[in-house]
Design a protein around this motif. Structure first.
Motif, PDB file in Angstrom:
ATOM      1  N   THR A   1      25.575  23.250  47.810  1.00 26.35           N
ATOM      2  CA  THR A   1      24.235  22.987  47.231  1.00 26.35           C
ATOM      3  C   THR A   1      23.637  24.431  46.438  1.00 26.35           C
ATOM      4  OG1 THR A   1      23.103  23.547  49.180  1.00 26.35           O
ATOM      5  CG2 THR A   1      23.765  21.496  49.144  1.00 26.35           C
TER       6      THR A   1
ATOM      7  N   SER B   1      28.727  27.363  51.097  1.00 24.23           N
ATOM      8  CA  SER B   1      27.956  26.194  51.328  1.00 24.23           C
ATOM      9  C   SER B   1      26.776  25.903  50.560  1.00 24.23           C
ATOM     10  CB  SER B   1      27.570  26.302  52.956  1.00 24.23           C
ATOM     11  OG  SER B   1      26.807  27.171  53.074  1.00 24.23           O
TER      12      SER B   1
ATOM     13  N   LEU C   1      35.539  14.320  41.274  1.00 28.49           N
ATOM     14  CA  LEU C   1      35.951  14.338  42.943  1.00 28.49           C
ATOM     15  C   LEU C   1      35.860  12.596  43.070  1.00 28.49           C
ATOM     16  CD1 LEU C   1      33.285  16.919  44.070  1.00 28.49           C
ATOM     17  CD2 LEU C   1      35.775  16.923  44.084  1.00 28.49           C
TER      18      LEU C   1
ATOM     19  N   GLY D   1      27.255  19.792  53.188  1.00 30.68           N
ATOM     20  CA  GLY D   1      28.457  19.902  53.838  1.00 30.68           C
ATOM     21  C   GLY D   1      29.587  19.385  53.070  1.00 30.68           C
ATOM     22  N   GLY D   2      29.796  18.951  52.017  1.00 31.99           N
ATOM     23  CA  GLY D   2      30.891  18.371  51.366  1.00 31.99           C
ATOM     24  C   GLY D   2      31.409  19.648  50.583  1.00 31.99           C
ATOM     25  N   PRO D   3      32.624  19.024  49.761  1.00 31.46           N
ATOM     26  CA  PRO D   3      33.303  20.222  49.076  1.00 31.46           C
ATOM     27  C   PRO D   3      32.497  20.968  47.938  1.00 31.46           C
ATOM     28  CG  PRO D   3      33.857  18.161  48.264  1.00 31.46           C
ATOM     29  CD  PRO D   3      32.995  17.818  49.365  1.00 31.46           C
ATOM     30  N   GLN D   4      31.303  20.477  47.631  1.00 33.64           N
ATOM     31  CA  GLN D   4      30.545  21.425  46.538  1.00 33.64           C
ATOM     32  C   GLN D   4      29.306  22.132  47.340  1.00 33.64           C
ATOM     33  OE1 GLN D   4      29.588  17.969  43.728  1.00 33.64           O
ATOM     34  NE2 GLN D   4      30.752  19.189  42.437  1.00 33.64           N
TER      35      GLN D   4
ATOM     36  N   PRO E   1      25.015  17.756  45.875  1.00 27.48           N
ATOM     37  CA  PRO E   1      25.813  16.464  45.359  1.00 27.48           C
ATOM     38  C   PRO E   1      24.991  15.100  46.126  1.00 27.48           C
ATOM     39  CG  PRO E   1      27.335  17.872  46.631  1.00 27.48           C
ATOM     40  CD  PRO E   1      25.897  18.786  46.392  1.00 27.48           C
ATOM     41  N   ARG E   2      25.285  14.036  45.813  1.00 26.19           N
ATOM     42  CA  ARG E   2      24.422  12.954  46.167  1.00 26.19           C
ATOM     43  C   ARG E   2      24.839  12.634  47.500  1.00 26.19           C
ATOM     44  NH1 ARG E   2      22.237  10.510  42.128  1.00 26.19           N
ATOM     45  NH2 ARG E   2      23.001  11.132  39.833  1.00 26.19           N
ATOM     46  N   GLU E   3      26.026  13.187  47.884  1.00 29.48           N
ATOM     47  CA  GLU E   3      26.574  12.933  49.394  1.00 29.48           C
ATOM     48  C   GLU E   3      26.008  13.882  50.184  1.00 29.48           C
ATOM     49  OE1 GLU E   3      29.742  15.080  47.368  1.00 29.48           O
ATOM     50  OE2 GLU E   3      28.876  13.243  46.955  1.00 29.48           O
TER      51      GLU E   3
END
Length: 126
Positions: free
Chosen positions: A53, A6, A126, A48-51, A43-45
């Motif tokens: 931090t 994560s 992505l 908790g996303g696929p990439q 990432p901008r989102e």
């Protein structure tokens, strides 16, 4: 259930320089900070996303030798040669750590000397 990565933690002397560098390399943004202690980029989102931090944590100790863990990056919207030029313009430096002359990857270092590899394109955006 298995774990997934994560966050990556990178100790550094200059938080601002490395945050700018890795944001440029990965098209990340600053997500959080505690002045003079850490900057979290991702990432901008957001988290908790696929990439994962990246937590850049202030540490004044000098880098000693090669890191036992390093980051590999893949270009997603251009070929490897064009991405190499972009990374060099952003402040990366080519380094020789004994890789073969005909290696399919490039070994670079960020502005504080942390090695990372630029691979041939293996991922779609992505």
């Amino acid at each position: 259930m298995a774990c997934r990565i994560s966050e990556l933690v990178l100790k550094c002397r200059d938080l601002e320089v490395l945050a700018r560098f890795w944001c440029e390399v990965l098209d990340f943004i600053e997500l959080d900070r505690e002045e003079g202690v850490y900057i979290e980029i991702g990432p901008r989102e957001g988290f908790g996303g696929p990439q994962p931090t990246i937590f850049l944590i202030r540490n004044d100790e000098p880098k000693n030798g090669h890191a036992r863990l390093h980051i590999d990056v893949n270009p997603t919207d251009r070929d490897q040669d064009a991405e190499l030029e972009r990374l060099l313009a952003a402040g990366a430096k080519l380094v020789d750590i004994g890789q073969p002359a005909d290696a399919s990857w490039h070994v670079l270092a960020d502005p504080e000397g942390n090695e990372f590899c630029l691979l041939k394109r293996r991922l779609d955006p992505l």
